[in-house]
Design an enzyme around this catalytic site. Structure first.
Site, PDB file in Angstrom:
ATOM      1  N   SER A  46       0.825  -1.212   0.000  1.00  0.00           N
ATOM      2  CA  SER A  46       0.000   0.000   0.000  1.00  0.00           C
ATOM      3  C   SER A  46       0.855   1.256   0.000  1.00  0.00           C
ATOM      4  CB  SER A  46      -0.923   0.020   1.224  1.00  0.00           C
ATOM      5  OG  SER A  46      -0.158   0.016   2.419  1.00  0.00           O
ATOM      6  N   TYR A  71      -3.593  -2.218  -3.490  1.00  0.00           N
ATOM      7  CA  TYR A  71      -4.288  -3.498  -3.395  1.00  0.00           C
ATOM      8  C   TYR A  71      -5.339  -3.628  -4.500  1.00  0.00           C
ATOM      9  CZ  TYR A  71      -2.146  -3.465   1.260  1.00  0.00           C
ATOM     10  OH  TYR A  71      -1.258  -3.403   2.303  1.00  0.00           O
ATOM     11  N   HIS A  92      -8.212  -6.410   8.010  1.00  0.00           N
ATOM     12  CA  HIS A  92      -8.577  -7.651   7.333  1.00  0.00           C
ATOM     13  C   HIS A  92      -9.932  -7.568   6.641  1.00  0.00           C
ATOM     14  CE1 HIS A  92      -5.742 -10.391   9.911  1.00  0.00           C
ATOM     15  NE2 HIS A  92      -5.094  -9.595   9.077  1.00  0.00           N
ATOM     16  N   LYS A 110      -4.946 -14.468  10.738  1.00  0.00           N
ATOM     17  CA  LYS A 110      -5.677 -14.361  11.996  1.00  0.00           C
ATOM     18  C   LYS A 110      -5.270 -13.042  12.672  1.00  0.00           C
ATOM     19  CE  LYS A 110      -2.007 -14.693  14.388  1.00  0.00           C
ATOM     20  NZ  LYS A 110      -1.663 -13.509  15.182  1.00  0.00           N
ATOM     21  N   ASP A 196      -4.162 -10.585  19.086  1.00  0.00           N
ATOM     22  CA  ASP A 196      -2.874 -10.938  18.501  1.00  0.00           C
ATOM     23  C   ASP A 196      -2.297 -12.218  19.077  1.00  0.00           C
ATOM     24  OD1 ASP A 196       0.309 -10.604  18.287  1.00  0.00           O
ATOM     25  OD2 ASP A 196      -0.652  -9.478  16.685  1.00  0.00           O
TER      26      ASP A 196
END
Length: 398
Positions: A46, A71, A92, A110, A196
């Site tokens: 990006s 993207y 995400h 994840k 996280d």
């Protein structure tokens, strides 16, 4: 039969993307996989096209791979079979929506999204467009994890009634992350231990107490939690969760899962596993222990009430010594020729694309949504909210 080649696009070029892509491009025969081959046809940053070009060189991508500075350009590439999304989990949802709307299959890092509402939207879109979508919980696809689940379903340790799982590390947040911009403590990036690190603790609880049950017997757990917040930014620095999974008498009654996480203390003090197991899976006939780090464990111990024990080592494969090849994460490389282990999830995603399956074999989309619902409930109980722009299910520029 000759192996089938699956063509990947890499969305984001940070550290986790580099680790994944280096693993992805290893010869699958080094892990005794002969039905699929992976290649990278494009990557996007990006920040700039130049950043993507440097990334492709660093990971050893084919010279034909395309570099993009956005993207949007990436998802328009018609050569891509599947996109790997490696942005912070705050991004995400928006990134996966972009790829799915462009008609691309998606493997998304994840934690799947910031909240369950976003996860449900992704699942709905993927199913409506008949696309593959999977949360990249790489740990579930390790041979070690398959062994643990198979041992449970075989009945060897009896009905599992309790699981402890901890994933914590000792950091100095005030010193190392003083400006509050690091992804671990930045609320704009959905920072904190829960999303996280805690996702791995929850992964071990769910894959041992939920995934191992017949589909018709799986029931959502109740949730009780406690959280300590990081004073500087308000994200969680330590979270403990007690999950109660409803079970019948034939199944051994209710099962408890205790998932803990934090970034000020660790159960693996020397990063060599000498502190003991960080996962304990306890049944009526014995227990299975898993040594840290639980996101990439390499050691298990089975202890049966009969007195029998079974110790196993699970080293990650790779091209081996003399190859001159190294991989790891965040500058912490493994020994020469040792893979990180992210190729197992890539193999599963590739097989699903080839076979026409629309979700992962060892964690379906409904389970990914349920785990997001558990984390939603933990945040609700402890009044942890992220900025509206990253909690939103609307299209926003992040």
């Amino acid at each position: 039969m000759a192996p089938r080649t699956v063509r990947w696009g890499i969305l984001a070029t940070g550290l986790i993307a580099e680790t994944f892509t280096k693993d992805l491009l290893l010869d699958p025969a080094t892990r005794d996989v002969h039905d699929v081959i992976h290649t990278v046809v494009a990557a996007a940053s990006s920040s700039s096209k130049e950043r993507a070009e440097q990334f492709l060189k660093t990971v050893g991508a084919p010279a034909s791979a395309q570099a993009y500075g956005s993207y949007q350009e990436l998802v328009q590439n018609p050569e891509i079979d599947i996109v790997y999304i490696a942005t912070p989990h705050s991004h995400h949802y928006q990134n996966a929506m972009l790829a799915l709307e462009a008609g691309l299959n998606v493997l998304c890092e994840k934690a799947f999204t910031v909240n369950a509402a976003q996860a449900k939207q992704l699942v709905q879109l993927a199913r409506s467009k008949n696309l593959f979508l999977m949360e990249a919980v790489w740990t579930r696809y390790f041979p070690l994890s398959i062994y643990v689940r198979d041992t449970i379903t075989s009945g060897r340790i009896g009905p599992v009634t309790r699981v402890f799982a901890d994933n914590s590390r000792a950091n100095d947040p005030e010193g190392a992350w003083a400006d509050g911009k690091h992804r671990m403590v930045n609320p704009d990036l959905a920072g904190g231990a829960l999303l996280d690190l805690g996702i791995y603790s929850l992964t071990w609880v769910f894959q041992t107490l939920y995934t191992t049950q017949p589909v018709g017997n799986r029931k959502a757990p109740t949730v009780v939690s406690s959280m300590t917040k990081y004073p500087a930014t308000g994200v969680d620095e330590r979270t403990s969760i007690l999950l109660t999974f409803p079970r019948s008498a034939e199944q051994g009654y209710d099962a408890h899962g205790i998932a803990t996480t934090g970034f000020r203390a660790t159960t693996d003090t020397d990063n060599k596993g000498t502190s003991g197991a960080s996962v304990r899976i306890m049944g009526s006939k014995g227990e299975i222990q898993v040594w840290p780090p639980i996101y990439r464990p390499t050691k298990t111990r089975l202890i049966l009430s009969s007195g029998e024990t079974e110790d196993k080592e699970w080293p990650q494969p790779g091209p081996g010594k003399g190859s001159g090849w190294y991989n790891g994460f965040s500058g912490d490389n493994h020994d020469e020729g040792v893979g990180h282990g992210m190729f197992w999830e890539a193999d599963e995603a590739a097989r699903a694309v080839i076979e026409g399956r629309k979700e992962g074999k060892f964690e379906g989309l409904d389970e990914s949504v349920l785990i997001m619902e558990v984390m939603d409930e933990v945040r609700k109980q402890n009044d942890l909210k992220y900025p509206d722009k990253i909690e939103s299910t609307e299209k926003v520029n992040l």
